[in-house]
Design an enzyme around this catalytic site. Structure first.
Site, mmCIF file in Angstrom:
data_model
loop_
_atom_site.group_PDB
_atom_site.id
_atom_site.type_symbol
_atom_site.label_atom_id
_atom_site.label_comp_id
_atom_site.label_asym_id
_atom_site.label_seq_id
_atom_site.Cartn_x
_atom_site.Cartn_y
_atom_site.Cartn_z
ATOM 1 N N THR A 189 32.674 4.777 15.807
ATOM 2 C CA THR A 189 31.131 5.108 15.618
ATOM 3 C C THR A 189 30.493 5.368 17.140
ATOM 4 O O THR A 189 30.224 4.673 17.624
ATOM 5 C CB THR A 189 30.275 4.157 14.777
ATOM 6 O OG1 THR A 189 31.090 3.699 13.406
ATOM 7 C CG2 THR A 189 29.193 4.737 14.558
ATOM 8 N N LYS A 232 28.367 10.016 10.071
ATOM 9 C CA LYS A 232 28.623 8.726 10.007
ATOM 10 C C LYS A 232 27.305 8.065 10.657
ATOM 11 O O LYS A 232 27.002 6.889 9.714
ATOM 12 C CB LYS A 232 29.810 8.350 10.906
ATOM 13 C CG LYS A 232 29.911 6.882 11.393
ATOM 14 C CD LYS A 232 30.082 6.117 10.021
ATOM 15 C CE LYS A 232 30.323 4.700 10.562
ATOM 16 N NZ LYS A 232 30.559 3.628 9.384
ATOM 17 N N LYS A 252 23.094 -0.657 17.865
ATOM 18 C CA LYS A 252 23.650 0.324 18.650
ATOM 19 C C LYS A 252 23.535 1.836 17.732
ATOM 20 O O LYS A 252 23.149 2.851 18.162
ATOM 21 C CB LYS A 252 24.920 0.034 19.081
ATOM 22 C CG LYS A 252 25.764 1.244 19.737
ATOM 23 C CD LYS A 252 26.563 1.996 18.856
ATOM 24 C CE LYS A 252 27.660 1.255 18.150
ATOM 25 N NZ LYS A 252 28.735 1.818 17.437
#
Length: 300
Positions: free
Chosen positions: A94, A170, A239
């Site tokens: 990711t 995503k 994040k």
């Protein structure tokens, strides 16, 4: 197929194991020594450096963040300098949309191909080979990768020929998951303080309005305040929210909820929750209401 795999954390090790079980010839590498032991015992070849894992047709990376990906892609010992021309780098990490764009361009310049293929699913889902793969890349590269995706997941969604599209999907998905933590946590705090059993309430929700796996899987964690051990650590969730906000700024799309979620993660960290699962932000509402335990406010 001969496949290299770089990144053997909880997710990566499970994915590599399923590729190995499907009959692929695996060479594995992890920056932290020792994490390849189980895979070696099952027949994988151990690489002593990243370059040794990218000598064949395909190399996977499953790493924590942009910095980790950059560290194994760039430099003399990295993927870019050692992957054969025409070979495919599949990034299941990711990462930011910006890095995905950069990787696409740099691999093309080197005569290589790049696929972004992040996945949805926790480590137990990865171990069962039941991930959902979100893939984007050139059609000929995708054709090479599909048998590999079949080995790690229950379904592959090919969303675009442009890799960064998969990363955007995503990141937006993780934003929605984190939004569930917050909204569900607030609802559970409300009914819990009103004297309603939280588990009965969760059963009502998941049997009627909200039958999606995210409510069933994470709902129990939030209701029980079971945030350790972390399946997906809170700093990684933070994040991802920061990456969502970054691409939203580039596209000029206001995301008020994402800004709230960023602050909720910061609240969690301010109270020592760095080692908890990212669903621990769902426990903050109960703590704010004076009914939660200390689990969402501090790691043990």
């Amino acid at each position: 197929m001969k496949v290299g795999f770089i990144g053997l954390g909880h997710m990566g090790a499970a994915m590599a194991g399923n590729l190995l079980q499907a009959g692929h010839d695996m060479t594995v590498y992890n920056r932290t020594p020792g994490k390849d032991e189980d895979l070696r015992h099952k027949g994988a070849h151990a690489a002593s450096q990243a370059s040794d894992a990218c000598q064949d047709k395909v190399v996977f990376t499953m790493l924590a963040d942009d910095h980790a990906v950059e560290s194994v892609v760039y430099g003399d010992g990295g993927i870019l300098a050692n992957l054969p021309k025409g070979a495919v780098h599949i990034s299941a990490s990711t990462i930011s949309v910006a890095l995905s764009e950069r990787l696409t361009a740099d691999h093309a310049e080197a005569g290589q191909q790049f696929i972004a293929a992040p996945v949805f699913g926790r480590p137990n889902v990865a171990s069962a080979g039941q991930l959902f793969v979100i893939a984007a890349g050139a059609p000929d590269a995708i054709e090479i990768a599909l048998p590999l995706f079949d080995a790690i997941g229950q379904k592959t969604f090919v969303v675009s020929e442009t890799p960064k599209a998969a990363n955007l999907v995503k990141l937006s998905g993780n934003f929605l998951i984190a939004s569930v933590f917050e909204s569900l946590g607030e609802a559970l705090a409300l009914v819990g303080k009103g004297g309603i059993d939280k588990h009965q309430y969760l059963d009502i929700l998941t049997s009627t309005l909200f039958g999606a796996p995210v409510y069933k899987t994470y709902g129990a964690l939030v209701a029980d305040e079971t945030f350790e051990p972390a399946g997906f650590a809170a700093p990684l969730g933070y994040k991802d929210i920061r990456l969502v906000l970054s691409v939203a700024e580039d596209l000029r799309v206001p995301l008020p909820l994402a800004s709230l979620l960023r602050d909720r993660f910061l609240t969690l960290f301010a109270h020592g929750g760095d080692k908890l699962d990212w669903s621990a932000i769902g426990g903050l509402a109960a703590k704010d209401a004076g009914t939660g335990s200390s689990k969402a406010g501090a790691s043990k």
